[in-house]
Motif scaffolding. Sequence first.
Motif, PDB file in Angstrom:
ATOM      1  N   GLN A  70     -16.050   4.802   2.741  1.00  0.00           N
ATOM      2  CA  GLN A  70     -15.450   4.004   1.599  1.00  0.00           C
ATOM      3  C   GLN A  70     -15.114   4.855   0.477  1.00  0.00           C
ATOM      4  OE1 GLN A  70     -15.688   0.735   2.390  1.00  0.00           O
ATOM      5  NE2 GLN A  70     -14.445   0.006   0.425  1.00  0.00           N
ATOM      6  N   VAL A  71     -13.723   4.944   0.486  1.00  0.00           N
ATOM      7  CA  VAL A  71     -12.752   5.578  -0.440  1.00  0.00           C
ATOM      8  C   VAL A  71     -11.890   4.458  -1.077  1.00  0.00           C
ATOM      9  CG1 VAL A  71     -10.932   7.242  -1.042  1.00  0.00           C
ATOM     10  CG2 VAL A  71     -12.809   7.640   0.563  1.00  0.00           C
ATOM     11  N   VAL A  72     -11.938   4.476  -2.380  1.00  0.00           N
ATOM     12  CA  VAL A  72     -11.268   3.411  -3.073  1.00  0.00           C
ATOM     13  C   VAL A  72     -10.010   4.092  -3.822  1.00  0.00           C
ATOM     14  CG1 VAL A  72     -10.936   1.685  -4.842  1.00  0.00           C
ATOM     15  CG2 VAL A  72     -12.971   1.854  -3.292  1.00  0.00           C
ATOM     16  N   VAL A  73      -8.676   3.685  -3.447  1.00  0.00           N
ATOM     17  CA  VAL A  73      -7.532   4.182  -4.104  1.00  0.00           C
ATOM     18  C   VAL A  73      -6.914   3.075  -5.110  1.00  0.00           C
ATOM     19  CG1 VAL A  73      -5.109   4.856  -3.909  1.00  0.00           C
ATOM     20  CG2 VAL A  73      -6.775   5.684  -2.295  1.00  0.00           C
ATOM     21  N   ASP A  74      -6.985   3.231  -6.370  1.00  0.00           N
ATOM     22  CA  ASP A  74      -6.774   2.037  -7.223  1.00  0.00           C
ATOM     23  C   ASP A  74      -5.641   2.440  -8.369  1.00  0.00           C
ATOM     24  OD1 ASP A  74      -8.080   3.847  -8.836  1.00  0.00           O
ATOM     25  OD2 ASP A  74     -10.220   2.672  -9.098  1.00  0.00           O
ATOM     26  N   ALA A  75      -5.153   3.666  -8.329  1.00  0.00           N
ATOM     27  CA  ALA A  75      -4.076   3.814  -9.134  1.00  0.00           C
ATOM     28  C   ALA A  75      -2.918   2.933  -8.507  1.00  0.00           C
ATOM     29  CB  ALA A  75      -3.779   5.407  -9.288  1.00  0.00           C
ATOM     30  N   LEU A  76      -2.116   2.348  -9.536  1.00  0.00           N
ATOM     31  CA  LEU A  76      -0.874   1.341  -9.092  1.00  0.00           C
ATOM     32  C   LEU A  76       0.388   1.982  -9.855  1.00  0.00           C
ATOM     33  CD1 LEU A  76      -2.694  -2.004  -9.523  1.00  0.00           C
ATOM     34  CD2 LEU A  76      -2.619  -0.475  -7.568  1.00  0.00           C
ATOM     35  N   ARG A  77       1.241   1.871  -9.100  1.00  0.00           N
ATOM     36  CA  ARG A  77       2.673   2.234  -9.748  1.00  0.00           C
ATOM     37  C   ARG A  77       3.524   0.857  -9.941  1.00  0.00           C
ATOM     38  NH1 ARG A  77       4.464   7.417  -8.625  1.00  0.00           N
ATOM     39  NH2 ARG A  77       6.372   6.737  -8.892  1.00  0.00           N
ATOM     40  N   VAL A  78       4.372   0.867 -10.920  1.00  0.00           N
ATOM     41  CA  VAL A  78       5.100  -0.337 -11.518  1.00  0.00           C
ATOM     42  C   VAL A  78       6.521  -0.270 -10.406  1.00  0.00           C
ATOM     43  CG1 VAL A  78       6.508  -1.553 -13.140  1.00  0.00           C
ATOM     44  CG2 VAL A  78       4.329  -0.104 -13.730  1.00  0.00           C
ATOM     45  N   PRO A  79       6.515  -1.549  -9.700  1.00  0.00           N
ATOM     46  CA  PRO A  79       7.409  -1.533  -8.564  1.00  0.00           C
ATOM     47  C   PRO A  79       8.956  -1.462  -9.526  1.00  0.00           C
ATOM     48  CG  PRO A  79       6.621  -3.672  -8.628  1.00  0.00           C
ATOM     49  CD  PRO A  79       5.911  -2.692  -9.680  1.00  0.00           C
ATOM     50  N   ILE A 128       0.701  -1.172  -0.018  1.00  0.00           N
ATOM     51  CA  ILE A 128      -0.016   0.011   0.072  1.00  0.00           C
ATOM     52  C   ILE A 128       0.968   1.294   0.006  1.00  0.00           C
ATOM     53  CG2 ILE A 128      -1.538   1.294   1.492  1.00  0.00           C
ATOM     54  CD1 ILE A 128      -2.983  -1.438   2.264  1.00  0.00           C
ATOM     55  N   LEU A 129       2.071   1.292   0.917  1.00  0.00           N
ATOM     56  CA  LEU A 129       2.861   2.511   0.956  1.00  0.00           C
ATOM     57  C   LEU A 129       3.645   2.508  -0.397  1.00  0.00           C
ATOM     58  CD1 LEU A 129       4.133   2.016   4.402  1.00  0.00           C
ATOM     59  CD2 LEU A 129       2.482   3.431   3.687  1.00  0.00           C
ATOM     60  N   ALA A 130       3.909   1.401  -1.144  1.00  0.00           N
ATOM     61  CA  ALA A 130       4.623   1.737  -2.247  1.00  0.00           C
ATOM     62  C   ALA A 130       3.850   1.925  -3.444  1.00  0.00           C
ATOM     63  CB  ALA A 130       5.461   0.387  -2.540  1.00  0.00           C
ATOM     64  N   GLY A 131       2.384   1.684  -3.359  1.00  0.00           N
ATOM     65  CA  GLY A 131       1.823   1.838  -4.361  1.00  0.00           C
ATOM     66  C   GLY A 131       1.350   0.799  -5.341  1.00  0.00           C
ATOM     67  N   THR A 132       1.758  -0.379  -5.019  1.00  0.00           N
ATOM     68  CA  THR A 132       1.742  -1.429  -5.895  1.00  0.00           C
ATOM     69  C   THR A 132       0.278  -2.334  -5.709  1.00  0.00           C
ATOM     70  OG1 THR A 132       2.978  -2.794  -4.212  1.00  0.00           O
ATOM     71  CG2 THR A 132       4.010  -1.916  -5.809  1.00  0.00           C
ATOM     72  N   VAL A 133      -0.211  -2.067  -4.693  1.00  0.00           N
ATOM     73  CA  VAL A 133      -1.453  -2.737  -4.508  1.00  0.00           C
ATOM     74  C   VAL A 133      -2.635  -1.902  -4.373  1.00  0.00           C
ATOM     75  CG1 VAL A 133      -0.483  -4.877  -3.678  1.00  0.00           C
ATOM     76  CG2 VAL A 133      -1.056  -3.063  -2.024  1.00  0.00           C
ATOM     77  N   LYS A 134      -4.103  -2.150  -4.566  1.00  0.00           N
ATOM     78  CA  LYS A 134      -5.118  -1.202  -4.449  1.00  0.00           C
ATOM     79  C   LYS A 134      -5.325  -1.088  -2.863  1.00  0.00           C
ATOM     80  CE  LYS A 134      -7.387  -2.297  -8.590  1.00  0.00           C
ATOM     81  NZ  LYS A 134      -8.799  -2.804  -9.164  1.00  0.00           N
ATOM     82  N   ALA A 135      -6.007  -0.076  -2.362  1.00  0.00           N
ATOM     83  CA  ALA A 135      -6.232   0.086  -0.857  1.00  0.00           C
ATOM     84  C   ALA A 135      -7.733   0.771  -0.954  1.00  0.00           C
ATOM     85  CB  ALA A 135      -5.263   1.128  -0.527  1.00  0.00           C
ATOM     86  N   THR A 136      -8.338   0.452   0.291  1.00  0.00           N
ATOM     87  CA  THR A 136      -9.680   0.836   0.432  1.00  0.00           C
ATOM     88  C   THR A 136     -10.085   1.166   1.880  1.00  0.00           C
ATOM     89  OG1 THR A 136     -12.268   0.434   0.142  1.00  0.00           O
ATOM     90  CG2 THR A 136     -10.726  -1.328   0.577  1.00  0.00           C
ATOM     91  N   GLY A 137     -10.758   1.905   2.187  1.00  0.00           N
ATOM     92  CA  GLY A 137     -11.101   2.145   3.521  1.00  0.00           C
ATOM     93  C   GLY A 137     -11.529   3.399   3.600  1.00  0.00           C
TER      94      GLY A 137
END
Length: 336
Positions: free
Chosen positions: A311-320, A197-206
Motif C-alpha cells: 500500500q503506497v500512496v502518491v498524493d502529490a498533485l499537479r495543476v493541470p 494518474i499519468l498527468a498527476g491530477t488525481v491521487k493514486a494508491t496501490g
Amino acid sequence: MRGPRDTPGNPQRGTDHTPVHGTHRAESGAAAPAAVPGAAEAVRGAHGGTRRHAGAGSKGGDGDGPAGPAAPHGPAGSGGGEPPEDPNTPEPSGRRRLLEAVWPPRVSRAQLIVGLLLFTLGAGLAIQVRSNTESDPLRGARESDLVRVLDELEQRTQRLDSEKRKLEINRDQLESSNNRAEEARQQTDQRAQVLGILAGTVKATGPGITLTINDPMGNVRPDMLLDALQELRAAGAEAIQINNVRVVAETFFTEPAQGQIEIDGQRVTAPYVFKVIGNPQDLQPALNIPGGVVRTLEKKQAQALVVPSQQVVVDALRVPTAPDYARSAPGSGNGG
C-alpha cells in the motif's frame, strides 16, 4: 827389381785403379743424387703425390742427410693434404641441428616490418576486446543476479501481454454490447482516471516500493536521480512522487548551484524519497541489478534503501495546464 806396374808414370797403374775408384765415386757422389729424385718422383706418381722418398730432402741423395718434413698422409688418390674424418665422430642430434638453424636468428627488414605490423594489430584487438568487456554492466555478475534480471524481463513480457489482452477484451465488449453508448461512457471514465494518474491530477494508491536515498557527503547529482527515475519507469512504475513533487512526463531536473537540486523548479533536499506504485517484484530487482542505481549511489558514498509495500500512496498533485500549441486532431479515438 820393380816390375812395370811399380814404375812411376806407368800408365797401367791408372788403368788398374783409377777407373775403379772413379766409377765408385761417380755412383756414390754424382750418379746417386740424380737417381734419387727420379725415384722419388716415381714413388709420388704411384701413390698419387702423397708420399715422398725418405731421401728426397738429403743433400747427397744417399739417405744419410737430415730428412725434410713429411707430408701429411691422406687417402690414396685424394690429391690433398686434409686429414680424414674420424668415422667414430657422432653426428649432431636433431635438436642441435634445429638450434643451429634458428640461432642466431636471421631476420630481414621485410620480416621485421611484418612482425611489427602483426604486433600492433594484435595489441589493438586486445585493447578493443578489453574495452568492450569492461563496458558491459553485467560483466562479473553472479549467477543469481543474472537469473533475477532474466526473471524481470519475463515479468515485463507477461505484463505487456496482460495489457494487450485487456485491450482486446475492451474492443470485443464495444463490438458486442447492446448499449454501446453506456459501455463507451464507462470506458471513458476509466480512461479519464488513468490519464489523471499519468498527468498527476488525481491521487493514486496501490502496491509498490519506497526508495530512500541518504546523501551525507553531498555527492548526489540531478543526473543520478534522473537515472533512478528512468530505471523505475522501465520496470513498470505507474505513479511516482519524489519528496513533495509529482513526477509526470514533462518532469525535469536542474542544478541551479553546486549541491542544489530542483525538480520542475521546486527545490528538493536529502534525503530523497521516491514513492513508486507498481509491481514490487519488478521494481526492487531493477534497482539492485549489478551496475544499477543502488551500486552507483554506493560508489558515491550515498545510501539507498528499498522497501517494498502493498500500500503506497502518491498524493502529490499537479495543476493541470492546457497546452499552448498542441490541439486534438480529428480521427480514430478522438470522437471525430
